[in-house]
Every structure is written in C-alpha cells, then in structure tokens.
Design an enzyme around this catalytic site. Structure first.
Site, PDB file in Angstrom:
ATOM      1  N   LYS A 125      36.369  -8.152  25.882  1.00  0.00           N
ATOM      2  CA  LYS A 125      35.377  -7.321  26.574  1.00  0.00           C
ATOM      3  C   LYS A 125      35.153  -7.924  27.936  1.00  0.00           C
ATOM      4  O   LYS A 125      35.340  -9.130  28.124  1.00  0.00           O
ATOM      5  CB  LYS A 125      34.047  -7.319  25.803  1.00  0.00           C
ATOM      6  CG  LYS A 125      33.174  -6.120  26.097  1.00  0.00           C
ATOM      7  CD  LYS A 125      33.579  -4.939  25.245  1.00  0.00           C
ATOM      8  CE  LYS A 125      32.830  -3.688  25.599  1.00  0.00           C
ATOM      9  NZ  LYS A 125      33.092  -2.640  24.578  1.00  0.00           N
ATOM     10  N   ASP A 165      33.408   1.414  29.077  1.00  0.00           N
ATOM     11  CA  ASP A 165      32.247   1.186  28.208  1.00  0.00           C
ATOM     12  C   ASP A 165      31.055   1.691  29.036  1.00  0.00           C
ATOM     13  O   ASP A 165      31.248   2.519  29.932  1.00  0.00           O
ATOM     14  CB  ASP A 165      32.121  -0.301  27.833  1.00  0.00           C
ATOM     15  CG  ASP A 165      31.137  -0.534  26.678  1.00  0.00           C
ATOM     16  OD1 ASP A 165      31.490  -0.283  25.524  1.00  0.00           O
ATOM     17  OD2 ASP A 165      29.978  -0.945  26.943  1.00  0.00           O
TER      18      ASP A 165
END
Ligand code: NDP
Ligand code: 2IT
Length: 446
Positions: A125, A165
């Site tokens: 991430k 995201d």
C-alpha cells in the site's frame, strides 16, 4: 503468556505509535491460535514474526508548486509488505490522514486479501498526506508527477503494481501512468485501474462495490436468503459506495443512504438509478459534497457530522474509511434488525463492533474477503495487459463473480475446519494466512 500474546506484545512495543497497524495485526493473530497449535512448523520457521515486519518501507519527499506559485511539500510512502505470492500489489491513498500506521495496516491486510483472490499478488500500500479536495486539475497533475518521479524507481510490472484507493481514481492513475511512461520509456501494466482506452480493464471501477454485494449475496444464499427487497445503508459516496449501490439496485435491493466526511443523506424513498447517476456526476465530475443530494431531492434529509448507522436497514455496507462502525453503531444496527454487514472499506468496523454483530448472529463479511473484488479485478487487468488483450465486460464480471464465490467458500471452509463455523473473520484470516505461510515455508528464510 501464550505464543500469540508474545507476538502481539512485541508488535505493540515495536510499533507503539501505530495503533491502526497494531489493531489489524491483533484482529488477524486472534484467529490463528488453533492453526498454530496444529502446525508447529509455522512457529519454528517464525512465520508470524516475519509476517508482521514489512519487507520494505519507502518514505519520500514530494515537492510541487501550487497554482499560486507557492512551494508545497508532502510526504510519500510505499509499504512493500510481502511478495511471497507475487509482485507487490495494492492501492495508493491520497488523504490528509495518511501516515505510516494507516498504510502499514492497509498493506498488511492487503497481503491476506490478495492471497484469498486465488491470483498471484503480494501485498503493498502507499500514498501521501496530500489532500486532493479543493485542488485544481493542474495541481493534482503536478503533485502526481512529482510523486511518481520518486515512486517509479521502486515499482514495475514484475515488482510492484499500485492502483487506486481513497482520493486516487481514474484521473490520478492517468497522471501517474503518464509520468511513469515518460521516466521509464516503457508502456507496461505498472498500474491498474487505468482508463479502458489505454490498457484498463472493463469492470475494474465497478469491481470493489460489485464484489462486496456479491459477497453479501453469497453469505445470504448460504443460509437460504437473498438480498432482494432489502434496504441497504451505505456509507461513503466514492468509488466503492457508488458501485455497491448500483449492484444492490440491480439485484432488487434499495439503497437509502450515502455519506462523506461532512455527514450523510437519508432518502426514505430509495436511491434509484436516476438519483445514483446524479451522485456519480456530483462526486466524480463536479467533485461536490453529498449534502447537495438533499437539495436536489426533497425526499432526502442531510444529517451533518454524522454517520448513517442509526438508519434502520437489513443490509449495511460500510464503504468510506476505517473504524467508522463503533460499538454503539453496531448495537444500533442490531436493534434495528440488520441481517448482513459487508465491509466495502478496509477495517471500517472496530473489533468491539465486530464482536457485537457476530454475537447477535449478523452475517459479517470482513474487508479482506468482502472487498477483495477490487484487487482481484486489478489482477485480471494485469493478466490482460500481459496478454495485450482486453476481455469483454461479461468475461470480467463472470470471473469476478466466480472469485467472490471462491473466497466465500474458502473462508467458510476454513472457519468450519478450525471450529469457527459461520465466522467469516476467522475463516478469511485462516485461509489467507495458511496460503501465505505455506509459500513462505517453501521459499525459505527470506
Ligand atoms: P473514494 O475516494 O472514491 O471515496 C471515499 C469516500 O469515503 C468519500 O465519500 C469520502 O468522503 C469518504 N471518506 C474518506 N475518508 C473519510 C473519513 N475519514 N471520514 C468520513 N468519510 C470519509 O475512495 P474509495 O471508494 O475507493 O474507498 C473507500 C474505502 O474502500 C476505503 O476504505 C478503501 O481503502 C476501500 N477499498 C477501496 C478499493 C478500491 O478499489 N477503490 C478496494 C478495496 C477497498 P469525502 O469526499 O468527504 O472525503
Ligand atoms: O484496498 C484495496 O484492495 C484497493 N484499494 C485496491 C488495490 C488494487 O491493487 O486494486
């Protein structure tokens, strides 16, 4: 102290400033006791000790110039957590709350979510504390270009494949891809969530929301019920929330709420296809606030600075951010008769709230399983890029459905096998863990 308590103690001491990361590790490790008892080889190979330490953390400065000519400095990150199953894979988040704790929790979760998809992807991430709200297109482009000017040396189609995201959608992926292509002089599948006319997959924008609804459908079908006719409370009004509403409508359910960080709207008449089109235009093109919905549709009310969990419903889809369903919210949902909760967001439900929902017999689909459709379809985008082919909408949607069915099956079987029947949290954790742990055993101490 038990072995898992020791691990948690160590993780807390070593990451004392990282509450979200510690929360995600605790929720995971809490499910694993029966597996670790049965498999002493995992403990001997220090699998958990290795799993809780990222393979690599990259932090960097992102300098850019705003429209007024002022210098701006943000912080950029990429957490490459685990690559035992494939290239690092996971989204980029641009939001002012982004910090190391949040990205480590997300990269940790991503590893086991990706394992559940059945595709070959490791976990990562990244992102920045940059706030895209109120920025011009030119500012967003300049920021993305500066961000990629550092990130490009750490990623690649065989190394690490970022995607979107919170705060990162089609527009940002476009600017990021353009800069990568320029710096590397290479057109490759280095990012997913691309526009369909230059390498993106059909259904990728829809996939997380569709997948969450498919997963809720699977849980309900498993006990002879369906989503048809159910009222759905949805939080958020971004990518995941919008396509959750679209698929819920298609399956004969009725979405009645959306939210953003300023509050929520409740439309007791239901959010139909035309109203949903308004929300998509409002949020994706005009980049406005959800409050405008209640100005456009008088049947709806806006509740400032609140979340929608007080609104009676049968299905709830938290699709905004972490820790947005707290214990009191869960108790309220239960009192109002909720039957199913599927996490479109990552870790939106606190551990106490999960407990309250499960004790009340609510079907609860954790993010690792319920929102895995997004990254699974990113995996399908990678396959199409490698083949230099594009599949049809039906082909991709069919594969997405099949993957969500397999995840449901893997989670229920693992839960059953280890004495957690009906507990999808434990089942998803165990199924993801064993897949990653076995690959780590095979590949030796690295
Ligand atoms: P978007 O940026 O498209 O939308 C985010 C939505 O959540 C917006 O409505 C935003 O409101 C709201 N929100 C964000 N942060 C907060 C906050 N701190 N408090 C209240 N509301 C907030 O993001 P996505 O829809 O892509 O992501 C939503 C969730 O789904 C995240 O948890 C993400 O990690 C998860 N997820 C996303 C996937 C994807 O493919 N995109 C895949 C799997 C999970 P506002 O406009 O006010 O900021
Ligand atoms: O949390 C997630 O799974 C995502 N944001 C999607 C990641 C991806 O690589 O598609």
């Amino acid at each position: 102290m038990s072995y898992t308590d020791d691990i948690l103690d160590h993780v807390r001491k070593n990451n004392s400033e990282q509450p979200e990361f510690c929360q995600a590790v605790q929720e995971f490790v809490d499910s694993l006791t029966p597996v670790l008892e049965k498999r002493p080889d995992y403990r001997k190979a220090k699998i958990l000790e290795r799993m809780t330490e990222p393979e690599r953390v990259v932090m960097f400065r992102v300098p850019w110039i705003d429209d007024a000519g002022e210098y701006q400095i943000n912080r950029g990150f990429r957490i490459q957590f685990n690559s035992v199953l494939g290239p690092y894979k996971g989204g980029l988040r641009f939001h002012p709350t982004v910090n190391l704790s949040i990205l480590k929790f997300l990269a940790f979760e991503q590893t086991y979510k990706n394992a559940l998809t059945t595709l070959s992807m490791g976990g990562a991430k990244g992102g920045s504390d940059f706030d895209p709200k109120g920025k011009s297109d030119a500012e967003v482009m300049k920021f993305c270009q500066s961000f990629m000017t550092e990130l490009y040396r750490h990623i690649g189609q065989y190394t690490d494949v970022p995607a979107g995201d919170i705060g990162v959608g089609l527009r940002e992926i476009g600017y990021l891809f353009g800069q990568y292509r320029r710096l590397e002089n290479e057109f490759s599948g280095v990012l997913t969530g691309k526009s369909v006319n230059w390498g993106g997959s059909l259904i990728r924008p829809e996939a997380t929301g569709y997948g969450a609804v498919y997963f809720a459908g699977e849980m309900l079908a498993h006990c002879g019920r369906s989503l048809e006719g159910k009222t759905c409370v949805i939080s958020g009004s971004g990518n995941v929330a919008q396509f959750t509403a679209k698929k819920a409508l298609e399956l004969g359910a009725t979405p009645i709420t959306f939210s953003d960080s300023n509050g929520y709207i409740y439309d007791p008449d239901g959010i139909d296809a035309e109203k949903l089109r308004f929300v998509m235009e409002l949020k994706n093109i005009r980049r406005g606030r959800i409050q405008e919905y209640s100005e456009r549709y008088p049947s709806a009310s806006f509740y400032p600075d609140a979340r929608p969990w007080d609104v009676p419903c049968e299905a709830a889809f938290p699709s905004a951010t972490e820790n947005e369903i707290q214990l009191a919210d869960a108790e309220r949902l239960v009192a109002n008769g909720v039957e199913v909760v599927a996490e479109g967001a990552n870790m939106p439900t606190t551990p106490e709230a999960v407990d309250a929902l499960q004790r009340a017999g609510v079907l609860f689909g954790p993010g690792k399983a319920a929102n895995a459709g997004g990254v699974a379809t990113s995996g399908l985008e990678m396959s199409q890029n490698s083949m230099r082919l594009s599949w049809t909408e039906d082909e991709v949607d069919g594969r997405l459905r099949q993957i969500m069915r397999q995840i449901h099956q893997a989670a229920s079987q693992a839960a059953e096998e280890y004495g957690y029947s009906g507990n999808y949290v434990a089942g998803a954790n165990i199924a993801g863990f064993t897949k990653v742990a076995d690959a780590m055993l095979d590949q030796g101490l690295v």
